[in-house]
Design a protein around this motif. Sequence first.
Motif, short mmCIF file in Angstrom:
data_model
loop_
_atom_site.label_atom_id
_atom_site.label_comp_id
_atom_site.label_asym_id
_atom_site.label_seq_id
_atom_site.Cartn_x
_atom_site.Cartn_y
_atom_site.Cartn_z
N LEU A 1 39.30 85.43 -9.76
CA LEU A 1 40.21 86.44 -9.25
C LEU A 1 41.65 85.97 -9.32
N GLU A 2 41.90 84.73 -8.93
CA GLU A 2 43.26 84.19 -8.98
C GLU A 2 43.76 84.10 -10.41
N GLN A 3 42.89 83.70 -11.35
CA GLN A 3 43.28 83.62 -12.76
C GLN A 3 43.65 84.99 -13.31
N VAL A 4 42.84 85.99 -13.00
CA VAL A 4 43.09 87.35 -13.50
C VAL A 4 44.37 87.92 -12.90
N LEU A 5 44.59 87.68 -11.61
CA LEU A 5 45.80 88.17 -10.96
C LEU A 5 47.04 87.47 -11.51
N ASN A 6 46.92 86.19 -11.83
CA ASN A 6 48.03 85.47 -12.45
C ASN A 6 48.40 86.09 -13.79
N GLU A 7 47.38 86.43 -14.58
CA GLU A 7 47.63 87.07 -15.87
C GLU A 7 48.28 88.44 -15.66
N TYR A 8 47.81 89.15 -14.69
CA TYR A 8 48.35 90.47 -14.35
C TYR A 8 49.85 90.38 -14.06
N ILE A 9 50.22 89.39 -13.26
CA ILE A 9 51.63 89.21 -12.88
C ILE A 9 52.45 88.67 -14.05
N THR A 10 51.88 87.73 -14.79
CA THR A 10 52.58 87.14 -15.94
C THR A 10 52.90 88.19 -17.00
N LEU A 11 51.98 89.12 -17.20
CA LEU A 11 52.21 90.21 -18.16
C LEU A 11 53.27 91.19 -17.68
N GLY A 12 53.58 91.15 -16.40
CA GLY A 12 54.60 92.04 -15.86
C GLY A 12 54.11 93.46 -15.63
N ILE A 13 52.81 93.62 -15.46
CA ILE A 13 52.25 94.96 -15.27
C ILE A 13 52.84 95.60 -14.02
N ASN A 14 53.01 94.79 -12.97
CA ASN A 14 53.53 95.34 -11.71
C ASN A 14 55.05 95.48 -11.71
N GLN A 15 55.69 95.22 -12.86
CA GLN A 15 57.14 95.37 -12.97
C GLN A 15 57.52 96.59 -13.81
N GLN A 16 56.53 97.37 -14.21
CA GLN A 16 56.82 98.56 -15.01
C GLN A 16 57.54 99.60 -14.16
N ASP B 1 58.43 102.60 -12.08
CA ASP B 1 57.68 103.45 -11.15
C ASP B 1 56.24 102.95 -10.92
N TYR B 2 56.02 101.68 -11.12
CA TYR B 2 54.68 101.11 -10.93
C TYR B 2 54.15 101.38 -9.53
N ASP B 3 54.95 101.06 -8.51
CA ASP B 3 54.49 101.21 -7.13
C ASP B 3 54.14 102.66 -6.82
N LYS B 4 54.95 103.59 -7.31
CA LYS B 4 54.72 105.00 -7.04
C LYS B 4 53.41 105.48 -7.66
N PHE B 5 53.23 105.20 -8.93
CA PHE B 5 52.03 105.70 -9.60
C PHE B 5 50.76 104.97 -9.16
N TYR B 6 50.91 103.69 -8.79
CA TYR B 6 49.76 102.97 -8.27
C TYR B 6 49.33 103.59 -6.94
N LEU B 7 50.30 103.94 -6.10
CA LEU B 7 50.00 104.58 -4.83
C LEU B 7 49.33 105.93 -5.05
N TYR B 8 49.82 106.69 -6.02
CA TYR B 8 49.22 108.00 -6.32
C TYR B 8 47.76 107.83 -6.73
N SER B 9 47.48 106.77 -7.45
CA SER B 9 46.11 106.51 -7.87
C SER B 9 45.23 106.16 -6.67
N ILE B 10 45.75 105.32 -5.78
CA ILE B 10 45.01 104.97 -4.56
C ILE B 10 44.66 106.24 -3.78
N ILE B 11 45.64 107.11 -3.61
CA ILE B 11 45.47 108.32 -2.81
C ILE B 11 44.45 109.27 -3.43
#
Length: 266
Positions: free
Chosen positions: A4-19, A21-31
Amino acid sequence: MTELEQVLNEYITLGINQQLDYDKFYLYSIITHSTAIEGSTVTEVEAQLLFDEGITSSKRTIAEQMMNLDLKKAYEQCFEYAKNHEKITIELLCKLSGITMANTGSAYNTIAGSFSSAKGELRLLNVSAGRGGKSYLAWQKVPEKLQKVCDYLNEQRAKIKKEDIEAVYRLSFEAHYMLVSIHPWADGNGRMSRLVMNMIQKEFEVVPSIVKKEKRVQYIQSLEESQEKEDSSVFINFMFSHHLANIKEQIMQFKKSMQDDAFKLP
């Protein structure tokens, strides 16, 4: 380092969470996934139009759309609580429940008195999971049990180190399991349990978990099995596995989109 830590590190390194409106659309998906588990058929695209433009869909009922709008408001409030590291109390939980159920909750008149799920008030009646299903905690015991859960969560939140990602997720999944097992409210317990899970994750700045509607059956089965055994491990293991799979899928989709964009260059 765990998988899990390895996959999350890759996720952050790729900058997926820096796209953008990332936070907005991720929240919409959660909802939309959380409400879909409760029967809503509103899609993520429809939710985006509803949230951003106020455009309703003639294909969906008013109740479904209000369910999504209310849950969005509840998440915005709970993320403020997470940002400020607010103490988890019965009052805080009932306030969030009241926001979640504001337009879809009901008033109840019972022998024990009247209460309203639209106001987030604790139930004054006993409930079960459908006809012949599991009976939840007697309503008289709910306040005391819920207070113990609040005390436990606050105690553990104070102990956990932000860097201990697995411990953060484990606590958030435990919070989900504890709340849904008590069923403090007459309505909206599933949405509230997932919301509190995400609130804890947001507080410690880890990628929030989405319980995908496609995994609804497995999700419910893991809850039921844990409740039957009175052991949260089955549910917690499912949640770890499901979250890991979701993150891997996002990484795969991101890499594919980058490759597709590269091929479009002159």
